[in-house]
Design an enzyme around this catalytic site. Sequence first.
Site, short mmCIF file in Angstrom:
data_model
loop_
_atom_site.label_atom_id
_atom_site.label_comp_id
_atom_site.label_asym_id
_atom_site.label_seq_id
_atom_site.Cartn_x
_atom_site.Cartn_y
_atom_site.Cartn_z
N ALA A 12 42.81 48.92 46.35
CA ALA A 12 43.47 49.44 47.55
C ALA A 12 44.96 49.09 47.58
O ALA A 12 45.79 49.88 48.03
CB ALA A 12 42.78 48.90 48.80
N HIS A 13 45.32 47.89 47.07
CA HIS A 13 46.73 47.49 47.04
C HIS A 13 47.55 48.42 46.14
O HIS A 13 48.64 48.84 46.49
CB HIS A 13 46.88 46.06 46.52
N ASP A 70 47.08 50.60 34.03
CA ASP A 70 46.63 49.24 33.82
C ASP A 70 47.88 48.40 33.72
O ASP A 70 48.91 48.84 33.18
CB ASP A 70 45.76 49.11 32.56
N THR A 71 47.82 47.23 34.30
CA THR A 71 48.99 46.37 34.39
C THR A 71 48.65 44.99 33.86
O THR A 71 47.55 44.50 34.10
CB THR A 71 49.45 46.26 35.86
N TYR A 152 49.73 38.42 41.10
CA TYR A 152 50.60 37.29 40.73
C TYR A 152 51.95 37.33 41.47
O TYR A 152 52.84 36.54 41.16
CB TYR A 152 50.87 37.34 39.22
N HIS A 178 57.65 47.11 38.09
CA HIS A 178 57.10 47.74 36.89
C HIS A 178 56.35 49.02 37.26
O HIS A 178 56.47 50.03 36.60
CB HIS A 178 56.15 46.75 36.20
#
Length: 194
Positions: A12-13, A70-71, A152, A178
């Site tokens: 959701a974030h 994807d991070t 993070y 990013h």
Amino acid sequence: MRKKFVFATNNAHKLEEVTAILKNKIELLSLNDINCHVDIPETADTLEGNALLKAQYIYENYQLDCFADDTGLEVEALNGAPGVYSARYAGDAHNAEANMKKLLHDLEGVENRKAQFRTVFALIIDGKKHLFEGIIKGEITKSRHGASGFGYDPIFIPEGYTQTFAEMGNELKNKISHRALGVNKLCKFLQTIQ
């Protein structure tokens, strides 16, 4: 007419962040909007691979144009770890608090705090695959600072700033992150083909 895309994420974030970055440039559908309630497996060993797995799943099962990301947080002193395992660095529970604690513990006494967030977006449009990358360099703090953001964010200070992502607030973060860099590349590409 604006084109519709599914953003293949259950986070959701991330959905909120990408919606804010896009500012209505394209119409965004969530997995909920298309009644997809599957936790799409991320079994690849690269960010690119995981982003493609998620986008392909939606394209193959719903025949809708879509993108996924994807991070990873890549820490220089840890040879790029946690990287592709960032969300489950402290175990499969995807617990951000535990992940931060483990990372700070792993960096105890380490002077080199250089790190980067790297996001890869995989877009599938009309069956064709495209990849876009966003990178922001920075450093890991020695303790948590700030209450906004997620993951993070409380322990990452982007280069050229004195606050963590979690201290600076979403408006500024969504301009420089990013994810913003990757989404902006994706949008520029979409403008060239519409």
